[in-house]
Design an enzyme around this catalytic site. Structure first.
Site, PDB file in Angstrom:
ATOM      1  N   GLU A  15       0.819  -1.218   0.000  1.00 37.06           N
ATOM      2  CA  GLU A  15       0.000   0.000   0.000  1.00 37.06           C
ATOM      3  C   GLU A  15       0.852   1.268   0.000  1.00 37.06           C
ATOM      4  O   GLU A  15       0.394   2.331   0.412  1.00 37.06           O
ATOM      5  CB  GLU A  15      -0.949  -0.015   1.194  1.00 37.06           C
ATOM      6  CG  GLU A  15      -1.893  -1.202   1.194  1.00 37.06           C
ATOM      7  CD  GLU A  15      -2.746  -1.287   2.440  1.00 37.06           C
ATOM      8  OE1 GLU A  15      -3.504  -0.345   2.700  1.00 37.06           O
ATOM      9  OE2 GLU A  15      -2.642  -2.293   3.172  1.00 37.06           O
ATOM     10  N   SER A 141      -6.715  -2.749   2.564  1.00 41.26           N
ATOM     11  CA  SER A 141      -7.078  -2.130   1.279  1.00 41.26           C
ATOM     12  C   SER A 141      -7.534  -3.136   0.229  1.00 41.26           C
ATOM     13  O   SER A 141      -7.395  -2.895  -0.964  1.00 41.26           O
ATOM     14  CB  SER A 141      -5.923  -1.283   0.731  1.00 41.26           C
ATOM     15  OG  SER A 141      -5.713  -0.150   1.530  1.00 41.26           O
ATOM     16  N   TYR A 207      -9.390   3.449  -4.604  1.00 45.59           N
ATOM     17  CA  TYR A 207      -8.422   4.522  -4.763  1.00 45.59           C
ATOM     18  C   TYR A 207      -8.398   5.189  -6.137  1.00 45.59           C
ATOM     19  O   TYR A 207      -7.617   6.112  -6.342  1.00 45.59           O
ATOM     20  CB  TYR A 207      -7.022   3.999  -4.411  1.00 45.59           C
ATOM     21  CG  TYR A 207      -6.940   3.551  -2.974  1.00 45.59           C
ATOM     22  CD1 TYR A 207      -7.143   4.449  -1.937  1.00 45.59           C
ATOM     23  CD2 TYR A 207      -6.678   2.222  -2.649  1.00 45.59           C
ATOM     24  CE1 TYR A 207      -7.082   4.042  -0.620  1.00 45.59           C
ATOM     25  CE2 TYR A 207      -6.610   1.814  -1.327  1.00 45.59           C
ATOM     26  CZ  TYR A 207      -6.812   2.724  -0.322  1.00 45.59           C
ATOM     27  OH  TYR A 207      -6.760   2.319   0.984  1.00 45.59           O
ATOM     28  N   ARG A 246     -11.707   2.695  11.239  1.00 41.92           N
ATOM     29  CA  ARG A 246     -12.836   2.562  10.319  1.00 41.92           C
ATOM     30  C   ARG A 246     -13.226   1.100  10.234  1.00 41.92           C
ATOM     31  O   ARG A 246     -12.364   0.237  10.002  1.00 41.92           O
ATOM     32  CB  ARG A 246     -12.474   3.089   8.935  1.00 41.92           C
ATOM     33  CG  ARG A 246     -13.706   3.378   8.057  1.00 41.92           C
ATOM     34  CD  ARG A 246     -13.354   3.573   6.605  1.00 41.92           C
ATOM     35  NE  ARG A 246     -12.997   2.301   5.995  1.00 41.92           N
ATOM     36  CZ  ARG A 246     -11.828   2.070   5.413  1.00 41.92           C
ATOM     37  NH1 ARG A 246     -10.898   2.987   5.362  1.00 41.92           N
ATOM     38  NH2 ARG A 246     -11.591   0.878   4.885  1.00 41.92           N
ATOM     39  N   ASP A 248     -15.509  -1.912   8.449  1.00 39.76           N
ATOM     40  CA  ASP A 248     -16.180  -2.258   7.193  1.00 39.76           C
ATOM     41  C   ASP A 248     -17.156  -3.396   7.429  1.00 39.76           C
ATOM     42  O   ASP A 248     -16.849  -4.357   8.156  1.00 39.76           O
ATOM     43  CB  ASP A 248     -15.157  -2.672   6.138  1.00 39.76           C
ATOM     44  CG  ASP A 248     -14.213  -1.536   5.769  1.00 39.76           C
ATOM     45  OD1 ASP A 248     -14.614  -0.368   5.915  1.00 39.76           O
ATOM     46  OD2 ASP A 248     -13.072  -1.818   5.352  1.00 39.76           O
ATOM     47  N   GLU A 265     -13.796  -6.161   8.892  1.00 39.58           N
ATOM     48  CA  GLU A 265     -12.521  -5.842   9.527  1.00 39.58           C
ATOM     49  C   GLU A 265     -12.565  -4.427  10.074  1.00 39.58           C
ATOM     50  O   GLU A 265     -13.455  -3.637   9.733  1.00 39.58           O
ATOM     51  CB  GLU A 265     -11.363  -5.968   8.535  1.00 39.58           C
ATOM     52  CG  GLU A 265     -11.444  -5.006   7.361  1.00 39.58           C
ATOM     53  CD  GLU A 265     -10.281  -5.163   6.396  1.00 39.58           C
ATOM     54  OE1 GLU A 265      -9.181  -5.540   6.830  1.00 39.58           O
ATOM     55  OE2 GLU A 265     -10.481  -4.883   5.198  1.00 39.58           O
ATOM     56  N   ASN A 267      -9.989  -1.130  10.252  1.00 35.99           N
ATOM     57  CA  ASN A 267      -8.766  -0.526   9.731  1.00 35.99           C
ATOM     58  C   ASN A 267      -8.290   0.503  10.749  1.00 35.99           C
ATOM     59  O   ASN A 267      -8.957   1.518  10.961  1.00 35.99           O
ATOM     60  CB  ASN A 267      -9.073   0.135   8.380  1.00 35.99           C
ATOM     61  CG  ASN A 267      -7.835   0.645   7.674  1.00 35.99           C
ATOM     62  OD1 ASN A 267      -6.823   0.932   8.305  1.00 35.99           O
ATOM     63  ND2 ASN A 267      -7.930   0.771   6.370  1.00 35.99           N
ATOM     64  N   GLY A 271      -7.207   5.446   5.322  1.00 37.75           N
ATOM     65  CA  GLY A 271      -6.617   6.346   4.340  1.00 37.75           C
ATOM     66  C   GLY A 271      -6.997   7.794   4.580  1.00 37.75           C
ATOM     67  O   GLY A 271      -8.084   8.101   5.079  1.00 37.75           O
TER      68      GLY A 271
END
Length: 304
Positions: A15, A141, A207, A246, A248, A265, A267, A271
């Site tokens: 990443e 990601s 992205y 964050r 998901d 998951e 994070n 980002g």
């Protein structure tokens, strides 16, 4: 006295490119907020670099392995430098998708069935009924994610995470809606529904501009919105996260309406690019990007 912030970005994970963009955006906002900023493209000598630099605070804008899994956090703890986001344990556990889901289940957050398998076990026989998802158990990601459908001719020659990972996570595929929730401090900000124009919410969809529609707030009932936000807060807490995280989710499709939301998951290093979800949700509740990153610097700490 002006606080000196070292912004860690880049590194050598899968990443790297996203981290460079995140770090540049953060550095620009911190300078606008009045901080002295040094941007560092992280290499293996990062401990020596930071020991010489002696910043007041480290903003960790690294993504992926080594920057997000407790490794860099351990270095910062040894150096005694306050840093943003979660500490060593929370970072390591959140990055291990199998282990983190065990914790989520203890506080009643629904999770899809999963298995940890070797490359050989994956190709010997299907570990779960199809459709299922194959992913690295310790990357973010959506790097390397493959959905195995009925009729997929699964083989070692196919592009997939098995080409670089010996241990793989296999997870039941939940057909439904993709949702995400940012948590700032201990408070969930909002729920966004993500609708990729094609395929699923993979690395490119995350992205590359124009690949995914962000529905904010997600078109959900007030009750379901509150339920999902509470799950994100519980996940943040049970992992021991700090700062911003964050979570998901997948929301099951049911013939008679929405089904059960399942967490995928958390994070711990979300980002911070122009397309990133945390800044977007923060703006939705009235927190601008500069205010957000300055809050993260002031929230930075050590020893957790």
């Amino acid at each position: 006295m002006t606080k000196h912030v070292a912004v860690l970005k880049g590194g050598w994970s899968a990443e790297r490119e996203v981290s460079l963009v995140s770090g540049a955006a953060v550095a620009k906002a911190l300078r606008a907020g009045g901080y002295k900023v040094t941007e560092i493209d992280v290499e293996p000598d990062i401990a020596d670099v930071l020991a010489d630099l002696k910043p007041d605070v480290v903003f960790n804008a690294l993504h992926g392995r080594w920057g997000e899994d407790g490794c860099i956090q351990g270095i910062l703890e040894i150096l005694g430098l306050p840093y943003t986001h979660s500490g060593v344990t929370a970072s390591a556990v959140a990055m291990d998708k199998i282990l983190s889901k065990k914790l989520f289940r203890t506080v009643g957050i629904p999770c899809a069935e999963d298995r940890l398998v070797t490359r050989e076990e994956l190709f010997a026989a299907d570990p779960l009924p199809r459709p299922f998802v194959v992913k690295p158990f310790n990357e973010g990601s959506s790097v390397g994610v493959v959905i195995v459908q009925d009729g997929t001719n699964l083989s070692p020659q196919m592009p997939g995470p098995w080409q670089s990972c010996e241990r793989l996570m296999v997870e039941q595929y939940i057909a439904g809606r993709e949702l995400t929730v940012s948590v700032m401090g201990a408070q969930a900000l909002a729920v966004t529904e993500l609708r990729p124009h094609e395929g699923f919410y993979d690395y490119d969809a995350k992205y590359k501009e124009g690949k995914t529609d962000h529905l904010l707030p997600a078109p959900l009932s007030e009750t379901l919105t509150a339920e999902i936000m509470e799950m994100a807060e519980k996940a943040h807490e049970v992992l021991g996260c700090r700062g911003v995280s964050r979570a998901d989710f997948r929301l099951e499709d049911k013939p008679d309406g929405d089904g059960v939301p399942h967490i995928l998951e958390v994070n711990t290093q979300p980002g911070m690019t122009p397309l990133s979800l945390v800044p977007e949700q923060a703006a939705h509740v009235g927190i601008g990007f500069e205010e957000l990153v300055c809050w993260m610097v002031e929230d930075a700490s050590c020893h957790r």
